[in-house]
Design a protein around this motif. Structure first.
Motif, mmCIF file in Angstrom:
data_model
loop_
_atom_site.group_PDB
_atom_site.id
_atom_site.type_symbol
_atom_site.label_atom_id
_atom_site.label_comp_id
_atom_site.label_asym_id
_atom_site.label_seq_id
_atom_site.Cartn_x
_atom_site.Cartn_y
_atom_site.Cartn_z
ATOM 1 N N LEU A 74 0.654 -1.203 0.084
ATOM 2 C CA LEU A 74 0.100 0.020 0.045
ATOM 3 C C LEU A 74 0.838 1.314 0.118
ATOM 4 O O LEU A 74 0.577 2.196 -0.755
ATOM 5 N N HIS A 75 1.825 1.327 0.600
ATOM 6 C CA HIS A 75 2.818 2.426 0.718
ATOM 7 C C HIS A 75 3.365 2.686 -0.521
ATOM 8 O O HIS A 75 3.529 3.783 -0.920
ATOM 9 N N GLN A 76 3.789 1.604 -1.409
ATOM 10 C CA GLN A 76 4.460 1.728 -2.696
ATOM 11 C C GLN A 76 3.306 2.474 -3.753
ATOM 12 O O GLN A 76 3.831 3.128 -4.299
ATOM 13 N N THR A 77 2.199 2.535 -3.456
ATOM 14 C CA THR A 77 1.003 3.104 -4.299
ATOM 15 C C THR A 77 1.255 4.792 -4.077
ATOM 16 O O THR A 77 0.533 5.487 -5.004
ATOM 17 N N GLY A 78 1.757 5.161 -2.937
ATOM 18 C CA GLY A 78 1.852 6.406 -2.935
ATOM 19 C C GLY A 78 0.716 7.035 -1.586
ATOM 20 O O GLY A 78 0.792 8.288 -1.229
ATOM 21 N N VAL A 79 -0.133 6.115 -1.358
ATOM 22 C CA VAL A 79 -1.029 6.384 -0.635
ATOM 23 C C VAL A 79 -0.638 6.960 0.819
ATOM 24 O O VAL A 79 0.339 6.328 1.284
ATOM 25 N N GLN A 80 -1.313 8.034 1.518
ATOM 26 C CA GLN A 80 -0.866 8.548 2.582
ATOM 27 C C GLN A 80 -1.733 7.982 3.880
ATOM 28 O O GLN A 80 -1.175 8.241 5.110
ATOM 29 N N GLN A 81 -3.058 7.877 3.814
ATOM 30 C CA GLN A 81 -3.993 7.286 4.945
ATOM 31 C C GLN A 81 -4.676 6.037 4.582
ATOM 32 O O GLN A 81 -4.914 5.746 3.335
ATOM 33 N N ILE A 82 -4.801 5.280 5.731
ATOM 34 C CA ILE A 82 -5.314 4.056 5.526
ATOM 35 C C ILE A 82 -6.626 3.862 6.388
ATOM 36 O O ILE A 82 -6.308 4.372 7.723
ATOM 37 N N VAL A 83 -7.710 3.531 6.168
ATOM 38 C CA VAL A 83 -8.669 3.045 6.910
ATOM 39 C C VAL A 83 -8.990 1.585 7.007
ATOM 40 O O VAL A 83 -9.087 0.915 5.931
ATOM 41 N N ALA A 84 -8.777 0.782 8.066
ATOM 42 C CA ALA A 84 -8.762 -0.506 8.247
ATOM 43 C C ALA A 84 -10.262 -0.856 8.818
ATOM 44 O O ALA A 84 -10.644 -0.365 10.011
ATOM 45 N N VAL A 85 -10.672 -1.628 8.303
ATOM 46 C CA VAL A 85 -12.253 -2.268 8.641
ATOM 47 C C VAL A 85 -12.009 -3.649 9.319
ATOM 48 O O VAL A 85 -11.167 -4.606 8.797
ATOM 49 N N ALA A 86 -12.499 -3.714 10.463
ATOM 50 C CA ALA A 86 -12.166 -5.121 11.163
ATOM 51 C C ALA A 86 -13.340 -5.512 12.022
ATOM 52 O O ALA A 86 -14.138 -4.611 12.659
ATOM 53 N N ALA A 87 -13.621 -6.917 11.958
ATOM 54 C CA ALA A 87 -14.734 -7.308 12.617
ATOM 55 C C ALA A 87 -14.063 -7.573 14.036
ATOM 56 O O ALA A 87 -13.010 -8.223 14.415
ATOM 57 N N VAL A 88 -14.942 -7.629 15.198
ATOM 58 C CA VAL A 88 -14.507 -7.445 16.376
ATOM 59 C C VAL A 88 -15.655 -8.010 17.565
ATOM 60 O O VAL A 88 -16.723 -8.025 17.059
ATOM 61 N N GLY A 89 -15.329 -8.573 18.570
ATOM 62 C CA GLY A 89 -16.190 -8.933 19.649
ATOM 63 C C GLY A 89 -16.420 -7.799 20.722
ATOM 64 O O GLY A 89 -15.451 -6.939 20.972
ATOM 65 N N GLY A 90 -17.707 -7.635 21.006
ATOM 66 C CA GLY A 90 -17.880 -6.654 22.032
ATOM 67 C C GLY A 90 -17.749 -7.111 23.550
ATOM 68 O O GLY A 90 -18.286 -7.965 23.801
ATOM 69 N N ILE A 91 -16.930 -6.192 24.274
ATOM 70 C CA ILE A 91 -16.712 -6.518 25.629
ATOM 71 C C ILE A 91 -17.631 -5.467 26.498
ATOM 72 O O ILE A 91 -18.034 -5.744 27.177
ATOM 73 N N ARG A 92 -17.385 -4.278 26.210
ATOM 74 C CA ARG A 92 -17.936 -3.194 26.896
ATOM 75 C C ARG A 92 -19.401 -3.316 26.854
ATOM 76 O O ARG A 92 -19.967 -3.783 25.463
#
Length: 250
Positions: A74-92
Motif C-alpha cells: 500500500l505504501h508503494q502506491t503513494g497513499v498516505q492514509q488508511i482506514v482498516a475495517v475489522a470485525a470484533v467482539g464486544g466487551i463493553r
C-alpha cells in the motif's frame, strides 16, 4: 494517480461493492506477497485502493497474514492514509453486535508475528512513538462522517489484539475487561504499528460482530458473526463514501 485513501477490508468486507474498479495490481515486496491484489478504483469520485486482508476468498487466518507485505504494498502506491475495517467482539456493555466503533487505543496480546520493518541492516536502532496508535485527524473525520450519517458509532474505545484464530475463553474476556479493553479482535496488530513505521495515517473502523465470550449465554457461532456482519457492512460502505468527501486531496 495517487490514491486518496487505502481501505483494508477484514472479515465481511472482501470486496467493496460501491467501488468503480479501474484496475488491479499484483505487487511484489521485499517481504513477500500481500494478501490480495490491490484493487484500484473510484469511490465517491475519488481515487482509492482496496486490499482484502484475509485474501479475496477469505482463506488467510489472522496469524498467517503477511502484514508487512500488505502495508509495504500500500505504501508503494503513494497513499498516505488508511482506514482498516475489522470485525470484533464486544466487551463493553454498549458494544452490542452491529455497533461501529473507532478505537483510539490498542493493547497487543499477539506473539510470534513479524511486527516491524526495523530489524535488518540498520544504521541505528529505531523506535517509533506509539502513544496514540491511531491517527487523530483521520479518526476525527471518521467520527464526523458517522455523525453526519447518524450511525451512533462509539467514538472512543480500546482494542484488544489477540493471537487467534480461535475465539477467546470467558476468563480471557474477563481479564481483557479488567485490562481496560472494550472490543477484541485478531488483526489490529502489528498492522497499526507497521503503518506508523511507514509514516502512514491509519485508523480503524471496528464492526462489532458478536458479543465476546461469556458476555451472553451460549456459544459464539460463525453463522451469527456472518449474519451480523452482513447487516453492518452496508453502513460501513456508506460511512466510507461519506468519509471520502471529508478528506483533503493528496
Amino acid at each position: 494517480m495517487t490514491p486518496l485513501l487505502a481501505i483494508i477490508g477484514g472479515t465481511g468486507l472482501t470486496a467493496l461493492d460501491p467501488l468503480q474498479i479501474t484496475g488491479s495490481e499484483h505487487p511484489s515486496t521485499p517481504y513477500g506477497e500481500p494478501s490480495s491484489p490491490l484493487i484500484r478504483g473510484q469511490l465517491g469520485e475519488r481515487s482509492v485502493v482496496f486490499l482484502a486482508r484475509h485474501g479475496l476468498d477469505h482463506t488467510l487466518p489472522p496469524h498467517k497474514i503477511n502484514y508487512r507485505a500488505n502495508l509495504w504494498a500500500l505504501h508503494q502506491t503513494g497513499v498516505q492514509q488508511i482506514v482498516a475495517v475489522a470485525a470484533v467482539g464486544g466487551i463493553r456493555d454498549d458494544m452490542a453486535p452491529g455497533v461501529l466503533a473507532f478505537p483510539d487505543q490498542i493493547i497487543d496480546y499477539t506473539y510470534g508475528r513479524a511486527c516491524t520493518f526495523f530489524e535488518e541492516n540498520l544504521s541505528q536502532v529505531t523506535h517509533i512513538d506509539f502513544t496514540e496508535p491511531y491517527c487523530p485527524d483521520l479518526r476525527n473525520r471518521l467520527i464526523l462522517a458517522a455523525r453526519q450519517l447518524h450511525l451512533g458509532a462509539r467514538e472512543s474505545c480500546t482494542y484488544a489484539a489477540m493471537p487467534g484464530p480461535r475465539l477467546e475463553t470467558a476468563a480471557e474476556i474477563r481479564k481483557l475487561a479488567r485490562d481496560g479493553c472494550d472490543i477484541v479482535g485478531m488483526t489490529g496488530m502489528p498492522e497499526a504499528a507497521l503503518a506508523r513505521e511507514l509514516g502512514l495515517r491509519y485508523a480503524t473502523c471496528a464492526v462489532v460482530a458478536n458479543w465476546a465470550a461469556g458476555k451472553v449465554a451460549g456459544q459464539i457461532t460463525m453463522a451469527e458473526i456472518e449474519q451480523n456482519l452482513q447487516h453492518s457492512m452496508a453502513r460501513v460502505k456508506n460511512l466510507l463514501i461519506q468519509l471520502i468527501a471529508l478528506l483533503d486531496p493528496p
